[in-house]
Design a protein around this motif. Sequence first.
Motif, PDB file in Angstrom:
ATOM      1  N   UNK B  13       0.850  -1.193   0.000  1.00  0.00           N
ATOM      2  CA  UNK B  13       0.000   0.000   0.000  1.00  0.00           C
ATOM      3  C   UNK B  13       0.886   1.244   0.000  1.00  0.00           C
ATOM      4  N   UNK B  14       0.651   2.141  -0.951  1.00  0.00           N
ATOM      5  CA  UNK B  14       1.429   3.381  -1.011  1.00  0.00           C
ATOM      6  C   UNK B  14       0.667   4.540  -0.375  1.00  0.00           C
ATOM      7  N   UNK B  15      -0.507   4.238   0.165  1.00  0.00           N
ATOM      8  CA  UNK B  15      -1.327   5.255   0.825  1.00  0.00           C
ATOM      9  C   UNK B  15      -2.626   4.604   1.259  1.00  0.00           C
ATOM     10  N   UNK B  16      -3.468   5.339   1.952  1.00  0.00           N
ATOM     11  CA  UNK B  16      -4.824   4.851   2.236  1.00  0.00           C
ATOM     12  C   UNK B  16      -4.965   4.077   3.523  1.00  0.00           C
ATOM     13  N   UNK B  17      -3.865   3.643   4.138  1.00  0.00           N
ATOM     14  CA  UNK B  17      -3.998   2.947   5.401  1.00  0.00           C
ATOM     15  C   UNK B  17      -3.756   3.929   6.537  1.00  0.00           C
ATOM     16  N   UNK B  18      -4.495   3.768   7.620  1.00  0.00           N
ATOM     17  CA  UNK B  18      -4.422   4.678   8.771  1.00  0.00           C
ATOM     18  C   UNK B  18      -4.797   6.100   8.383  1.00  0.00           C
ATOM     19  N   UNK B  19      -5.557   6.247   7.333  1.00  0.00           N
ATOM     20  CA  UNK B  19      -6.049   7.566   6.972  1.00  0.00           C
ATOM     21  C   UNK B  19      -7.275   7.366   6.097  1.00  0.00           C
ATOM     22  N   UNK B  20      -8.075   8.420   5.978  1.00  0.00           N
ATOM     23  CA  UNK B  20      -9.169   8.389   5.019  1.00  0.00           C
ATOM     24  C   UNK B  20      -8.654   9.095   3.779  1.00  0.00           C
ATOM     25  N   UNK B  21      -8.738   8.415   2.640  1.00  0.00           N
ATOM     26  CA  UNK B  21      -8.306   9.040   1.398  1.00  0.00           C
ATOM     27  C   UNK B  21      -6.974   8.513   0.912  1.00  0.00           C
ATOM     28  N   UNK B  22      -6.590   8.941  -0.294  1.00  0.00           N
ATOM     29  CA  UNK B  22      -5.282   8.623  -0.877  1.00  0.00           C
ATOM     30  C   UNK B  22      -5.066   7.120  -1.002  1.00  0.00           C
ATOM     31  N   UNK B  23      -6.096   6.426  -1.512  1.00  0.00           N
ATOM     32  CA  UNK B  23      -5.981   4.984  -1.675  1.00  0.00           C
ATOM     33  C   UNK B  23      -5.162   4.646  -2.912  1.00  0.00           C
ATOM     34  N   UNK B 382     -11.036 -16.341   2.986  1.00  0.00           N
ATOM     35  CA  UNK B 382      -9.623 -16.157   2.654  1.00  0.00           C
ATOM     36  C   UNK B 382      -8.726 -16.781   3.719  1.00  0.00           C
ATOM     37  N   UNK B 383      -7.497 -17.098   3.315  1.00  0.00           N
ATOM     38  CA  UNK B 383      -6.512 -17.551   4.289  1.00  0.00           C
ATOM     39  C   UNK B 383      -6.060 -16.366   5.148  1.00  0.00           C
ATOM     40  N   UNK B 384      -5.817 -15.234   4.482  1.00  0.00           N
ATOM     41  CA  UNK B 384      -5.360 -14.037   5.197  1.00  0.00           C
ATOM     42  C   UNK B 384      -6.393 -12.917   5.085  1.00  0.00           C
ATOM     43  N   UNK B 385      -6.529 -12.150   6.151  1.00  0.00           N
ATOM     44  CA  UNK B 385      -7.398 -10.965   6.112  1.00  0.00           C
ATOM     45  C   UNK B 385      -6.524  -9.714   6.202  1.00  0.00           C
ATOM     46  N   UNK B 386      -6.744  -8.799   5.272  1.00  0.00           N
ATOM     47  CA  UNK B 386      -5.978  -7.546   5.272  1.00  0.00           C
ATOM     48  C   UNK B 386      -6.971  -6.391   5.204  1.00  0.00           C
ATOM     49  N   UNK B 387      -7.391  -5.855   6.353  1.00  0.00           N
ATOM     50  CA  UNK B 387      -8.338  -4.734   6.328  1.00  0.00           C
ATOM     51  C   UNK B 387      -7.725  -3.528   5.625  1.00  0.00           C
ATOM     52  N   UNK B 388      -8.508  -2.877   4.789  1.00  0.00           N
ATOM     53  CA  UNK B 388      -8.025  -1.663   4.115  1.00  0.00           C
ATOM     54  C   UNK B 388      -9.072  -0.552   4.234  1.00  0.00           C
ATOM     55  N   UNK B 389      -8.718   0.649   3.770  1.00  0.00           N
ATOM     56  CA  UNK B 389      -9.639   1.780   3.672  1.00  0.00           C
ATOM     57  C   UNK B 389     -10.155   2.198   5.048  1.00  0.00           C
ATOM     58  N   UNK B 390      -9.323   2.923   5.783  1.00  0.00           N
ATOM     59  CA  UNK B 390      -9.798   3.454   7.050  1.00  0.00           C
ATOM     60  C   UNK B 390      -8.663   3.909   7.936  1.00  0.00           C
ATOM     61  N   UNK B 391      -9.059   4.630   8.983  1.00  0.00           N
ATOM     62  CA  UNK B 391      -8.109   4.981  10.023  1.00  0.00           C
ATOM     63  C   UNK B 391      -7.808   3.717  10.823  1.00  0.00           C
ATOM     64  N   UNK B 392      -6.812   3.796  11.708  1.00  0.00           N
ATOM     65  CA  UNK B 392      -6.418   2.608  12.458  1.00  0.00           C
ATOM     66  C   UNK B 392      -7.610   1.979  13.183  1.00  0.00           C
ATOM     67  N   UNK B 393      -8.445   2.821  13.799  1.00  0.00           N
ATOM     68  CA  UNK B 393      -9.580   2.296  14.566  1.00  0.00           C
ATOM     69  C   UNK B 393     -10.501   1.451  13.700  1.00  0.00           C
ATOM     70  N   UNK B 394     -10.653   1.853  12.422  1.00  0.00           N
ATOM     71  CA  UNK B 394     -11.531   1.108  11.516  1.00  0.00           C
ATOM     72  C   UNK B 394     -10.875  -0.191  11.076  1.00  0.00           C
ATOM     73  N   UNK B 395      -9.581  -0.125  10.775  1.00  0.00           N
ATOM     74  CA  UNK B 395      -8.858  -1.342  10.378  1.00  0.00           C
ATOM     75  C   UNK B 395      -8.923  -2.360  11.514  1.00  0.00           C
ATOM     76  N   UNK B 396      -8.758  -1.856  12.738  1.00  0.00           N
ATOM     77  CA  UNK B 396      -8.759  -2.757  13.888  1.00  0.00           C
ATOM     78  C   UNK B 396     -10.141  -3.400  14.071  1.00  0.00           C
TER      79      UNK B 396
END
Lengths: 556, 556
Positions: B13-23, B382-396
């Motif tokens: 990911x070059x952006x978009x994690x731990x933030x809203x936007x810039x995915x 899926x074997x692995x889960x990778x939450x995307x699109x959100x601030x840390x609280x949302x990923x968690x």
Amino acid sequence: MKKEKKGKLRIIPLGGLEQIGMNITAFEYEDSIVVVDCGLAFPEDDMLGIDLVIPDVTYLKDNASKVKGFVITHGHEDHIGALPYVLKEINLPIYTTKLTMGIIENKLKEHNLLRSTKRKVVQHGQSINLGKFRIEFIKTNHSIQDASALAIYSPAGVVVHTGDFKVDYTPVFGDAIDLQRFAEIGKKGVLALMSDSTNAERKGFTQSERTVGITFDHIFAEHQNTRLIIATFASNVDRVQQIINSAYKYKRKVVVEGRSMVNIISTASELGYLNVPENTLIEIDEMKNYPPEKMVLITTGSQGESMAALSRMAADVHRKVTIQPNDTIIFSSNPIPGNEKSVSRVINELSAKGAEVIFQDTHVSGHACQEELKLIYSLVKPKYAIPVHGEYRHLKANAEVAKSLGIPKQNVFIIQSGDVLELDDESARVVDKVHTGAVLVDGLGVGDVGNIVLRDRQHLAEDGIIIVVLTLERRTNRLLAGPDIVSRGFVYVRESEQLMEDARKAVSDALDKCLSGRHTDWNKIKLTIRDAMNDYIWKKTKRRPMVIPIIMDVDV
Amino acid sequence: MKKEKKGKLRIIPLGGLEQIGMNITAFEYEDSIVVVDCGLAFPEDDMLGIDLVIPDVTYLKDNASKVKGFVITHGHEDHIGALPYVLKEINLPIYTTKLTMGIIENKLKEHNLLRSTKRKVVQHGQSINLGKFRIEFIKTNHSIQDASALAIYSPAGVVVHTGDFKVDYTPVFGDAIDLQRFAEIGKKGVLALMSDSTNAERKGFTQSERTVGITFDHIFAEHQNTRLIIATFASNVDRVQQIINSAYKYKRKVVVEGRSMVNIISTASELGYLNVPENTLIEIDEMKNYPPEKMVLITTGSQGESMAALSRMAADVHRKVTIQPNDTIIFSSNPIPGNEKSVSRVINELSAKGAEVIFQDTHVSGHACQEELKLIYSLVKPKYAIPVHGEYRHLKANAEVAKSLGIPKQNVFIIQSGDVLELDDESARVVDKVHTGAVLVDGLGVGDVGNIVLRDRQHLAEDGIIIVVLTLERRTNRLLAGPDIVSRGFVYVRESEQLMEDARKAVSDALDKCLSGRHTDWNKIKLTIRDAMNDYIWKKTKRRPMVIPIIMDVDV
């Protein structure tokens, strides 16, 4: 012989309407004025660098001989925060309940005003006489203890002012709101009801404070292996009491952190509003003596305020508390509008450290919802309804509630700060407008920052500044040095050397032309510099930094 | 002989994690990279004067020969907004669905990039081959039409990327999300699911877009005597369709106002995503030909943006629409976090003009809540889960959902922008970190404003600036003119003349001492001026304006 005509009562809000905060209202009857509350507002987003906002009390100063004192409904900043500033302009006695007075006295001490200010503590059910007014304090419930509604008796009739209130049948401390007294006063006939509009858009009832205590018990029961950190409003002593109750029940020590939290807890304990079992409170330095799961921290920072204790913990810059993966952090608060992003930032930081963050069902409001408003209207049965405490949307929602209960449209008044509402039992109308306003406080300066200064700050904030200086020979206007260019907040100068050099040339060329002409007064030179710089920079960057030309002259 | 070992898939990911936007996320397998989305972010509150923020794509430029193209999930700014900027640095083909491409093409036109950019429209169900990858587009539902999930096939396994999605069984336009295809792919075995975390903190299901249409019908039915003005997101074409449907049913003409709204509606109509009955749309200038109660305005400004159409109407500066007491204004939107106060300001302004403002039950989210996430996890397995699109609280929160469904803790990855997650069916771990970052766009400048400039802007915004200028004789350092003082954004100069004059004297005295000494290099002189000014101003005002000393020298 005809009975002499009675005077009319004048209600003059000097702040607090169409805004949140800065509540202050003058009640005037003939030669007597009493002032209800004296709050501050927090600066709006566009008030750059401003610390707080206080009401302009010109009207009170112009009528100083009439003003009998301040009557304060409760101890929140938006009702007491401007007192230290306003008392320096017009010294008046303060009348309020015990805890409220305790909180005010802390402020007066800080401002060195304690000795010079007359104060009288009033109990619920008591009345005080102030000129032609009698003011009765009526017990209510709110998110701070010792909140009061006021019955304001004047020869023109009675006005009931709810203050900030909710109906809590099962309060944590002390009595429920004195609904019987509202009814009794209502039965005798009330001219006007001024009621809290904060939650007037919300249907139903606000939950009892006690429901939060039940949630706390559940959380304590389910988290017996983690440290608990609970953030709430410092002034919500009942909330703190409930945390202490749960801590006692689950055998945890309580640590209090954050200056305002420590202050209020100490004031509330001294005055008997907080019941702390022995050996429950420990100092923050004693934390090392107890295992984490045997402690609960009560802290400030529930609004994500950057300097508050919880925010410093979240950012890893708190000197004594480090967030651990097995901490559980509870936000016992809702974000006040405007603070959502700051709160979210703190939640993210805490979560990223592995802590669990809980923010649901851990707070109830301190303000009445629609059903509670209906109850108060129905007990008081006022002739006129005057919604107070809120933005326009809230005042309007409160007005709709009043109308839905049968108060005629023409008897419901959404008034603005400065409006003079004149009323008696025959009629009510806005007859005048007095000067009101917001005075900005920035550091020690009260009122020395205004719109022009703020506009400059906004301009500077947006695109920075470019300063162009040059030295001229006094008599001949010959250019001796410059133009030199200094910028701040515009671009990385090192990476934009060419841009800045080209801008300097553009100004220099324009200047040459200007100085070679015949009309070379300084204003024209400055205008030439500014235009040349603005044009060049806009063309190249589509930005408009503030351009300041400075000319010095020298006798050679 | 042992079978040759397969390579691993790298997700970066070059952006978009731990933030809203810039995915923006790179998928890399051996010599092939595909990039999913290329969004912008809106500036944070402390990014003064910044227009927008785009990702730093150094990693893509450094691996330019591998990168096969951009695959875009849908047409929202946080997924496409950086394309025009990034394409100028690394020109790549774009693959996406029809409406999404239409919206992108509008942007490319503005930036004069349409001819130079290769583009291919893909239909749901279709796949494209990009190097060692095959990418399948899967129909989903979202608050913009033509949104896609992606099945990203690589020799190391399949990754399903949901894009932004919700499960809408009864969408307004087109098909429901293709749950069968998710199941089918899942049945064959999926390495990883990357799913939308925006609403992962919310329990239950997101309501169908169609429920808003029902609310609209009720509002239209109950307001047959007032003009209706509905504000919503320009890109929510289904919402616009439902307004048009209600308007048609209740025989109202539809006026569209706001540049972005007009643009999207025209693009969506041309491409067949919007069905407008004949004689329904009228131009804004034709409004005078119809009675107010026969019209509905669809407008931008649902977030309280100060320059948007609704905000201008509310502030009485719209050239063609004046708010009337019998207007009904509907916010068909929720405030995005951070916009609460702006939205409230507009609601207050509209209410104060006597208009009715409706903002409840008039919006549904475009993102999946917890039950929908559970559904997708259970179909895809899926074997692995990778939450995307959100601030840390949302990923968690999304990670917690995954774990609650039995995905082992060590197979759930909350990764950060720049992390290189290397995975195959045997293992997954973060093996590296690549350079990422936010590039600030200010006017025409991309990346020429950074932390130092922003800090200066914040300093200027807080307390303004004081400039101290003086002219020295070059050889002797004799003071020829000054020190002169110019300030902006500090205090009302007229009311603080004495303060400024005293400050000038304090600087002048310090300067005299300094110039009479032996060590009088310019740096020392500047330091002396700055210290003297800072000390004096702090003592008198408790403020810290930026102090800029400027020295000119002249040969006499």
